[in-house]
Design an enzyme around this catalytic site. Structure first.
Site, PDB file in Angstrom:
ATOM      1  N   GLN A   1      33.259  94.174  52.449  1.00  0.00           N
ATOM      2  CA  GLN A   1      32.047  93.391  52.210  1.00  0.00           C
ATOM      3  C   GLN A   1      31.377  93.861  50.929  1.00  0.00           C
ATOM      4  O   GLN A   1      30.596  94.813  50.928  1.00  0.00           O
ATOM      5  CB  GLN A   1      31.075  93.482  53.388  1.00  0.00           C
ATOM      6  CG  GLN A   1      29.928  92.508  53.217  1.00  0.00           C
ATOM      7  CD  GLN A   1      29.028  92.431  54.420  1.00  0.00           C
ATOM      8  OE1 GLN A   1      29.257  93.052  55.437  1.00  0.00           O
ATOM      9  NE2 GLN A   1      27.973  91.650  54.289  1.00  0.00           N
ATOM     10  N   PHE A   2      31.668  93.156  49.823  1.00  0.00           N
ATOM     11  CA  PHE A   2      31.113  93.549  48.527  1.00  0.00           C
ATOM     12  C   PHE A   2      29.604  93.414  48.489  1.00  0.00           C
ATOM     13  O   PHE A   2      28.927  94.095  47.710  1.00  0.00           O
ATOM     14  CB  PHE A   2      31.768  92.747  47.391  1.00  0.00           C
ATOM     15  CG  PHE A   2      31.224  91.359  47.215  1.00  0.00           C
ATOM     16  CD1 PHE A   2      30.206  91.118  46.299  1.00  0.00           C
ATOM     17  CD2 PHE A   2      31.719  90.294  47.947  1.00  0.00           C
ATOM     18  CE1 PHE A   2      29.699  89.843  46.125  1.00  0.00           C
ATOM     19  CE2 PHE A   2      31.226  89.017  47.786  1.00  0.00           C
ATOM     20  CZ  PHE A   2      30.212  88.787  46.870  1.00  0.00           C
ATOM     21  N   THR A   3      29.019  92.580  49.353  1.00  0.00           N
ATOM     22  CA  THR A   3      27.574  92.368  49.314  1.00  0.00           C
ATOM     23  C   THR A   3      26.777  93.600  49.721  1.00  0.00           C
ATOM     24  O   THR A   3      25.563  93.631  49.524  1.00  0.00           O
ATOM     25  CB  THR A   3      27.162  91.173  50.201  1.00  0.00           C
ATOM     26  OG1 THR A   3      27.511  91.453  51.552  1.00  0.00           O
ATOM     27  CG2 THR A   3      27.834  89.886  49.745  1.00  0.00           C
TER      28      THR A   3
END
Length: 141
Positions: free
Chosen positions: A74-76
């Site tokens: 999850q890059f966020t």
């Protein structure tokens, strides 16, 4: 490297209507974010922490109970919403850097003896889980 770790009683991830990863019963759902200076060593350190952190019932760890983990990229997690109305993603590592490091976390967990299910890197995913507690912690290495 940053991880949001949730104690769960079952979790699954679906991509394009297909379940690509799932765990049953008590375990951990782990959302993993990677930043620019992360390394294979940090991935191994995170894996050791996830395997041994005592946040399951009766202060047990996944290693104590042989509990499964669902690991999802999850890059966020490296989004920054302090200014303006839209987050920036400057602190998130690009996919070609992040994907092998998330894979390394999974490989290191499996080398420790963990049962690990995964999401699909870069895909639009639907994650379902039953958060047990609720109990959620942030782990950074």
């Amino acid at each position: 490297m940053r991880a949001v770790v949730q104690r769960v009683d079952g979790a699954s991830v679906v991509v394009d209507g297909e379940t690509v990863g799932a765990i049953d019963g008590e375990g951990l759902c782990v959302l993993v974010g990677v930043t620019h200076d992360d390394t294979k060593e940090k991935a191994a350190q995170l894996a050791r922490k996830l395997w041994s952190v005592r946040i399951l019932h009766d202060e047990k760890s996944c290693s104590d109970l042989d509990a499964p983990l669902l690991v999802i990229s999850q890059f966020t997690l490296y989004g920054d919403a302090r200014k303006g109305r839209r987050p920036t993603w400057n602190a998130a590592a690009p996919g070609d850097v992040a994907e092998p490091l998330v894979d390394e976390v999974v490989a290191q967990l499996r080398a420790l003896g963990a049962t690990v299910a995964t999401g699909r890197f870069g895909a639009q995913m639907r994650v379902s889980l039953t958060n047990d507690g609720p109990f959620t912690v942030l782990v950074e290495v």
